[in-house]
Design an enzyme around this catalytic site. Structure first.
Site, PDB file in Angstrom:
ATOM      1  N   ASP A 215      -1.714   4.893  -6.456  1.00  0.00           N
ATOM      2  CA  ASP A 215      -0.308   4.700  -6.484  1.00  0.00           C
ATOM      3  C   ASP A 215       0.645   5.591  -6.728  1.00  0.00           C
ATOM      4  O   ASP A 215       1.238   5.777  -5.982  1.00  0.00           O
ATOM      5  CB  ASP A 215       0.358   3.529  -6.304  1.00  0.00           C
ATOM      6  CG  ASP A 215       0.240   2.522  -5.718  1.00  0.00           C
ATOM      7  OD1 ASP A 215      -0.899   1.877  -6.239  1.00  0.00           O
ATOM      8  OD2 ASP A 215       0.873   1.378  -4.990  1.00  0.00           O
TER       9      ASP A 215
ATOM     10  N   ARG B 196      10.544  -1.954  -5.238  1.00  0.00           N
ATOM     11  CA  ARG B 196       9.048  -1.865  -5.737  1.00  0.00           C
ATOM     12  C   ARG B 196       9.017   0.260  -6.291  1.00  0.00           C
ATOM     13  O   ARG B 196       8.835   1.278  -5.322  1.00  0.00           O
ATOM     14  CB  ARG B 196       7.916  -1.234  -4.823  1.00  0.00           C
ATOM     15  CG  ARG B 196       8.187  -2.856  -4.494  1.00  0.00           C
ATOM     16  CD  ARG B 196       6.347  -3.234  -3.696  1.00  0.00           C
ATOM     17  NE  ARG B 196       5.235  -3.847  -4.738  1.00  0.00           N
ATOM     18  CZ  ARG B 196       4.302  -4.080  -3.861  1.00  0.00           C
ATOM     19  NH1 ARG B 196       3.611  -3.320  -3.194  1.00  0.00           N
ATOM     20  NH2 ARG B 196       3.759  -4.433  -5.766  1.00  0.00           N
TER      21      ARG B 196
ATOM     22  N   GLN C 117      -5.442  -9.423  -2.578  1.00  0.00           N
ATOM     23  CA  GLN C 117      -5.641  -8.381  -0.824  1.00  0.00           C
ATOM     24  C   GLN C 117      -6.941  -7.510  -0.580  1.00  0.00           C
ATOM     25  O   GLN C 117      -7.116  -7.350   0.541  1.00  0.00           O
ATOM     26  CB  GLN C 117      -4.988  -6.558  -1.913  1.00  0.00           C
ATOM     27  CG  GLN C 117      -3.891  -6.962  -1.801  1.00  0.00           C
ATOM     28  CD  GLN C 117      -3.261  -6.966  -2.999  1.00  0.00           C
ATOM     29  OE1 GLN C 117      -3.764  -7.416  -4.166  1.00  0.00           O
ATOM     30  NE2 GLN C 117      -1.855  -6.226  -4.080  1.00  0.00           N
TER      31      GLN C 117
ATOM     32  N   GLY D 102       1.262  -1.197  -0.241  1.00  0.00           N
ATOM     33  CA  GLY D 102       0.203   0.279   0.161  1.00  0.00           C
ATOM     34  C   GLY D 102       1.123   1.612   0.040  1.00  0.00           C
ATOM     35  O   GLY D 102       1.607   1.312   0.704  1.00  0.00           O
ATOM     36  N   ALA D 103       0.594   1.936  -0.810  1.00  0.00           N
ATOM     37  CA  ALA D 103       1.994   3.291  -1.247  1.00  0.00           C
ATOM     38  C   ALA D 103       1.908   4.018  -0.059  1.00  0.00           C
ATOM     39  O   ALA D 103       2.579   4.094   0.203  1.00  0.00           O
ATOM     40  CB  ALA D 103       0.620   4.254  -2.376  1.00  0.00           C
TER      41      ALA D 103
ATOM     42  N   ASN E  73      -3.129   2.508 -10.040  1.00  0.00           N
ATOM     43  CA  ASN E  73      -3.717   1.610  -9.030  1.00  0.00           C
ATOM     44  C   ASN E  73      -3.749   0.195  -9.122  1.00  0.00           C
ATOM     45  O   ASN E  73      -3.237   0.269 -10.451  1.00  0.00           O
ATOM     46  CB  ASN E  73      -4.542   1.762  -8.439  1.00  0.00           C
ATOM     47  CG  ASN E  73      -5.103   1.735  -6.678  1.00  0.00           C
ATOM     48  OD1 ASN E  73      -4.454   1.674  -6.609  1.00  0.00           O
ATOM     49  ND2 ASN E  73      -6.685   1.066  -7.112  1.00  0.00           N
ATOM     50  N   LYS E  74      -3.992  -1.146  -8.017  1.00  0.00           N
ATOM     51  CA  LYS E  74      -4.010  -1.820  -8.461  1.00  0.00           C
ATOM     52  C   LYS E  74      -4.472  -2.641  -9.339  1.00  0.00           C
ATOM     53  O   LYS E  74      -5.510  -1.966 -10.601  1.00  0.00           O
ATOM     54  CB  LYS E  74      -4.700  -2.719  -7.352  1.00  0.00           C
ATOM     55  CG  LYS E  74      -4.188  -4.221  -6.795  1.00  0.00           C
ATOM     56  CD  LYS E  74      -3.542  -5.101  -7.992  1.00  0.00           C
ATOM     57  CE  LYS E  74      -2.285  -4.764  -6.363  1.00  0.00           C
ATOM     58  NZ  LYS E  74      -0.813  -4.762  -6.771  1.00  0.00           N
TER      59      LYS E  74
END
Ligand code: MRU
Length: 372
Positions: free
Chosen positions: A243, A94, A202, A52-53, A253-254
């Protein structure tokens, strides 16, 4: 409602350690791990033990302190050499969430301010205080996102969310889920649909767990069911985290978030992204420039250990996608709502609301935490 667990915490003083809730063990087991050096933090970020960012940013700030502990007894030059080496290690862990480099950049800036002013132990103490400030500020930031976003919700709404942008992804309250928690605590009856979020689940393992723990009415769905629940009229808003958000509002994002935004548009459902100011990267004009992390094919062929695809098949496993700004009804930030989602509006809101002194400025300097 406070939880009985913390996503991450620093234990001890200057010679202390970083304790993380190992999110790979959830929801089956609440297990904490202790990171005693920077390589343990890098491993934890890569393996999504902490993810998670905002949480990655906080972990990186503490990781920098861990990396400098052995150099605290050496001279200033050795400390700054260790700073650069540690920064590079953490920065490479990451690539997509800009919060990580935002935090490293802020830590580096603080260290450079103190060079020649304090001896290495004093600089290290100031850096630990800076990491703790980043951590504390994130709590307030998440609360502010929650307040701004909750104003968009109404009693009885169905909300769809993707991945985990909750307490586990930040200091304690989250971003997308902060909006839901704030409205829930204010007495609104909401129903949340949590996408399970393939391939690492998640949504199922983390979001559904958090929401159920806090007493929020929640239904878990497979990612492929989103269109159907929208067509059934059960979703009145989609809210996700991000993110990295480019200057024009395109938001990474994801993986799967972009598909949801397209679906929401097709069903005339508002699609919102909730994120702190540290998630904006104003050095990037648009989302095409956002680096997208590619992850191990085994996450798809051997999800959680079991072989689910034939040997030798080609696999594509981008961890994130980019939702174009035109599909986002509003960005819900700690500094207020940004709508319409355009470059001038983003710049105006972030600049108008920036605190004096610039300690919390938007990322704005991309991947480089070194220069100033
Ligand atoms: O790969 P992950 O689990 O780190 O991905 C996390 C997300 O995509 C979140 O939605 C994002 O970081 C926002 S967290 C407040």
């Amino acid at each position: 409602m406070p939880s009985s667990w913390e996503t991450l915490r620093w234990v001890g003083g200057l010679a202390g350690q970083l304790v993380l809730l190992d999110q790979t063990c959830l929801p089956g087991e609440l297990r904490e791990i202790t990171c005693r050096d920077v390589s343990a933090v890098v491993e934890a970020i890569r393996a999504l033990r902490v993810r998670g960012a905002p949480a990655i940013g906080i972990a990186a700030a503490y990781g920098l302190v861990l990396g400098l502990q052995p150099a605290a007894a050496a001279g200033t030059d050795a400390l700054f050499a260790a700073l650069e080496e540690t920064r590079q290690l953490l920065s490479a862990s990451r690539p997509t969430a800009v919060n990580l480099n935002w935090a490293l950049e802020r830590m580096g800036h603080r260290a450079r301010q103190l060079r020649g002013v304090l001896e290495p132990p004093g600089i290290l103490a100031a850096l630990l205080a800076e990491a703790q400030a980043i951590h504390d500020e994130d709590r307030a930031t998440c609360r502010a996102i929650g307040r701004h976003g909750a104003a968009l919700l109404r009693d009885g709404m169905g909300i769809l969310t993707h991945c985990n942008a909750g307490a586990l992804a930040a200091s304690e309250y989250g971003t997308a889920l902060a909006v839901i928690y704030t409205a829930h605590e204010a007495g609104l009856r909401l129903h949340v649909f949590a996408d399970e979020t393939r391939p690492l689940l998640q949504g199922a393992r983390l979001t559904a767990w958090e929401l159920v723990e806090r007493g929020v009415d929640t239904t878990l769905i497979c990612d492929s069911m989103a269109a159907q629940v929208m067509r059934e009229g059960r979703v009145q808003a989609v809210i996700t985290g991000a993110d990295r958000i480019a200057a024009n509002g395109d938001a990474a994002n994801k993986i799967g978030t972009y598909a949801l935004a397209v679906l929401a548009d097709a069903h005339q459902i508002p699609f919102y992204i909730a994120a702190p100011h540290s998630t904006f990267d104003l050095t990037l004009d648009c989302g095409a420039a956002i680096p997208i992390e590619q992850r191990d094919p085994r996450e798809i062929t051997h999800g959680f250990g079991r072989m689910t695809a034939p040997a030798g098949v080609q696999v594509y496993n981008p961890a994130f996608d980019v939702t174009p700004a035109r599909l986002i009804r509003a960005l819900i930030t700690d500094r207020g709502l940004i709508a319409p989602v355009t470059a001038p509006r983003i710049a105006a809101v972030l600049q108008e609301t920036a605190p004096a002194g610039g300690a919390q400025r938007p990322a704005g300097t991309g991947n480089s935490a070194a220069g100033e």
